[in-house]
Write a protein that holds these residues in place. Structure first.
Motif, PDB file in Angstrom:
ATOM      1  N   UNK A 378      11.988  81.376  50.425  1.00  0.00           N
ATOM      2  CA  UNK A 378      12.349  79.970  50.605  1.00  0.00           C
ATOM      3  C   UNK A 378      11.634  79.143  49.551  1.00  0.00           C
ATOM      4  N   UNK A 379      12.392  78.307  48.851  1.00  0.00           N
ATOM      5  CA  UNK A 379      11.779  77.470  47.817  1.00  0.00           C
ATOM      6  C   UNK A 379      10.968  76.348  48.453  1.00  0.00           C
ATOM      7  N   UNK A 380      10.068  75.772  47.672  1.00  0.00           N
ATOM      8  CA  UNK A 380       9.226  74.678  48.175  1.00  0.00           C
ATOM      9  C   UNK A 380      10.061  73.457  48.552  1.00  0.00           C
ATOM     10  N   UNK A 383      11.952  74.380  52.039  1.00  0.00           N
ATOM     11  CA  UNK A 383      11.131  74.695  53.210  1.00  0.00           C
ATOM     12  C   UNK A 383      11.054  73.561  54.238  1.00  0.00           C
ATOM     13  N   UNK A 384      10.837  72.294  53.834  1.00  0.00           N
ATOM     14  CA  UNK A 384      10.712  71.242  54.855  1.00  0.00           C
ATOM     15  C   UNK A 384      12.031  70.896  55.537  1.00  0.00           C
ATOM     16  N   UNK A 385      13.178  71.398  55.017  1.00  0.00           N
ATOM     17  CA  UNK A 385      14.470  70.931  55.511  1.00  0.00           C
ATOM     18  C   UNK A 385      15.310  72.011  56.165  1.00  0.00           C
ATOM     19  N   UNK A 386      14.785  73.227  56.303  1.00  0.00           N
ATOM     20  CA  UNK A 386      15.636  74.330  56.751  1.00  0.00           C
ATOM     21  C   UNK A 386      16.143  74.152  58.177  1.00  0.00           C
ATOM     22  N   UNK A 387      15.427  73.373  59.005  1.00  0.00           N
ATOM     23  CA  UNK A 387      15.863  73.170  60.384  1.00  0.00           C
ATOM     24  C   UNK A 387      16.614  71.851  60.566  1.00  0.00           C
ATOM     25  N   UNK A 388      16.885  71.134  59.483  1.00  0.00           N
ATOM     26  CA  UNK A 388      17.622  69.883  59.594  1.00  0.00           C
ATOM     27  C   UNK A 388      19.118  70.165  59.720  1.00  0.00           C
ATOM     28  N   UNK A 389      19.828  69.376  60.557  1.00  0.00           N
ATOM     29  CA  UNK A 389      21.273  69.594  60.713  1.00  0.00           C
ATOM     30  C   UNK A 389      22.017  69.414  59.396  1.00  0.00           C
ATOM     31  N   UNK A 390      23.014  70.280  59.169  1.00  0.00           N
ATOM     32  CA  UNK A 390      23.926  70.225  58.029  1.00  0.00           C
ATOM     33  C   UNK A 390      23.238  70.527  56.693  1.00  0.00           C
ATOM     34  N   UNK A 391      21.989  70.979  56.733  1.00  0.00           N
ATOM     35  CA  UNK A 391      21.332  71.345  55.477  1.00  0.00           C
ATOM     36  C   UNK A 391      21.524  72.842  55.261  1.00  0.00           C
ATOM     37  N   UNK A 392      22.101  73.220  54.117  1.00  0.00           N
ATOM     38  CA  UNK A 392      22.330  74.622  53.820  1.00  0.00           C
ATOM     39  C   UNK A 392      22.173  74.862  52.327  1.00  0.00           C
ATOM     40  N   UNK A 393      21.708  76.059  51.987  1.00  0.00           N
ATOM     41  CA  UNK A 393      21.601  76.457  50.581  1.00  0.00           C
ATOM     42  C   UNK A 393      22.732  77.402  50.194  1.00  0.00           C
ATOM     43  N   UNK A 415      11.014  76.366  75.628  1.00  0.00           N
ATOM     44  CA  UNK A 415       9.567  76.201  75.457  1.00  0.00           C
ATOM     45  C   UNK A 415       8.983  77.275  74.552  1.00  0.00           C
ATOM     46  N   UNK A 416       9.811  77.772  73.642  1.00  0.00           N
ATOM     47  CA  UNK A 416       9.360  78.792  72.709  1.00  0.00           C
ATOM     48  C   UNK A 416       9.060  78.219  71.334  1.00  0.00           C
ATOM     49  N   UNK A 417       8.912  79.107  70.363  1.00  0.00           N
ATOM     50  CA  UNK A 417       8.598  78.691  68.996  1.00  0.00           C
ATOM     51  C   UNK A 417       9.462  79.484  68.018  1.00  0.00           C
ATOM     52  N   UNK A 418       9.965  78.778  67.000  1.00  0.00           N
ATOM     53  CA  UNK A 418      10.767  79.408  65.954  1.00  0.00           C
ATOM     54  C   UNK A 418      10.264  78.913  64.605  1.00  0.00           C
ATOM     55  N   UNK A 419       9.934  79.835  63.724  1.00  0.00           N
ATOM     56  CA  UNK A 419       9.460  79.462  62.395  1.00  0.00           C
ATOM     57  C   UNK A 419      10.015  80.442  61.373  1.00  0.00           C
TER      58      UNK A 419
END
Length: 442
Positions: A378-380, A383-393, A415-419
């Motif tokens: 993942x590029x720098x 990385x900050x936008x991968x979970x934003x809606x409609x953002x795709x590479x 109540x989990x975690x995804x990274x």
């Protein structure tokens, strides 16, 4: 001669200096007076601007504003009140506020004065007698203090409950529409993911169906042979003829094969049933109650589908224990796993080494699943936008940009975690943690 002898030059100079000093003092006093006059005029302008500002705010208010003294005598109102009661501001000032309050509420309004000593009155319902009848208000009341901090009255601000109810209704409608749109968005993304798996699923269904179809053809041939033999028995053929018929039609072998053919057919039908159930669980729009489920089954089903549909070979390193109990909505977690594996496989399209490593472990807190690829990472910037809606590479037409966003929302609801991070040895690694029942409830 005597007049010239009486002239005193020193005295004359002193008198002249005294007049100069007086004139200077007068000039200073005049300058101070002018400065004071300027300051007074500036203060007057500021007061006028402040009054104009205050009047404009009060006029723009849709809420009713009433300023009273400690006896409930009106000292100021705004436009909203004059329009409500149908009287001018000058006609209202000097009258008791109880004039416009329903008689049965007089005691409660008078009790405001005692309550205001301790705290403000919030969201109290009153009925105001307007020109068109009673108008229910939600009233906030605060004490009005002078420059010494002493109470000199109270300020009431009321909003018609009809407006509040209408606003709440509109808010509820907007919230319901937003929830519906969110559900449709989630379902749309699920269908998009399912569409990518259609080829692999079709191939997966074709195998057991073909097996069942082939077995049924064999069973039909055996059935024809057995029908012919039983017809011969019914027609009274001799034992020798029947024995010869059994040998020619190889009925002993057919009879031995019957159980195997039936078992194989049932196995194929069960496999079809399992695949259909997995599809139904993945694509269903209904949200069932959270329950324990086998996470390894969900992972292996998703992995099997995606590998069947992939355009290139991928080495899979499977370190998932079987079974692996997790807690949550099986269908929703299945969707998350499909998205994570799809993204990992797509990330390796241009890689020389294509290896997918899947690990999982469980402890007292829950289950941890990691999916690592050997892609470019993942590029720098991304990385900050991968979970934003409609953002795709991905290229246009290859992704909606909703998969990871929806997956993140699903995991958060559990109540989990995804990274998703870059792995130290290259590629990216996705980590999914699901708490167990006790941790999720807590």
């Amino acid at each position: 001669m005597s007049d010239s002898l009486d002239f005193n030059p020193v005295q004359a100079i002193q008198n002249e200096d005294a007049w100069v000093s007086v004139i200077q003092k007068m000039d200073e006093a005049y300058a101070d007076l002018v400065q004071s006059q300027v300051e007074v005029e500036e203060k007057n302008v500021e007061l006028e601007e402040a009054k104009s500002f205050s009047d404009s705010i009060q006029s723009a208010m849709n809420d009713v504003l009433v300023v009273c003294d400690n006896d409930g005598i009106i000292e100021g109102v705004n436009r909203a009140l004059t329009e409500l009661v149908g009287e001018s501001e000058s006609a209202l000032i000097g009258r008791s506020i109880l004039t416009f309050i329903a008689p049965e509420l007089h005691d409660k309004v008078q009790g405001f004065y005692e309550r205001l000593r301790a705290q403000s009155v919030r969201d109290y319902e009153l009925e105001l007698q307007g020109k068109s009848g009673s108008v229910p208000l939600s009233v906030n009341c605060t004490a009005r203090l002078n420059h010494r901090g002493k109470s000199v009255g109270m300020v009431l601000v009321g909003r018609p409950l009809g407006e509040l109810q209408r606003a709440y209704k509109e808010l509820n409608i907007a919230h319901a529409e937003l929830q519906l749109a969110q559900q449709r968005l989630i379902q749309s993304e699920k269908m998009a993911s399912l569409g990518r798996l259609v080829a692999g699923v079709a191939h997966e269904l074709n195998n057991p169906i073909s097996f069942v179809y082939g077995n049924m053809h064999v069973l039909r041939r055996y059935t024809d042979k057995l029908s012919t033999y039983f017809d011969a028995v019914a027609s009274g053929e001799s034992r020798d003829a029947l024995r010869e018929m059994r040998e020619n039609m190889r009925l002993e072998k057919a009879i031995k094969d019957l159980n195997s053919l039936v078992d194989g057919t049932m196995e194929g039908a069960d496999r079809v049933k399992e695949i259909v159930n997995d599809l139904r669980q993945f694509s269903s729009a209904q949200v069932s109650e959270k329950a324990s489920f086998d996470l390894s089954h969900a992972v292996h089903t998703a992995l099997h589908w995606i590998m069947k549909e992939s355009d290139f070979a991928v080495e899979v390193v499977d370190n998932i224990p079987r079974p692996l109990e997790a807690y949550g909505h099986a269908g929703q977690i299945h969707q998350v796993v499909v998205n994570l594996i799809e993204n990992a496989v797509d990330a390796m399209a241009a890689s020389e080494t294509r290896r997918l490593t899947i690990n999982a472990s469980a402890d007292n807190d829950g289950v941890l699943l990691t999916i690592r690829d050997t892609g470019s990472g993942i590029s720098a910037d991304d990385a900050p936008q991968i979970f934003e809606p409609f953002y795709t590479t991905k290229p246009v037409g290859m992704g909606t940009g909703l998969g990871l966003s929806i997956s993140y929302g699903i995991v958060s609801q559990h109540n989990g975690e995804l990274s998703i991070d870059n792995h130290i040895d290259g590629g990216a690694i996705a980590s999914l943690f699901l708490p167990n029942r006790e941790s999720a409830d807590a």
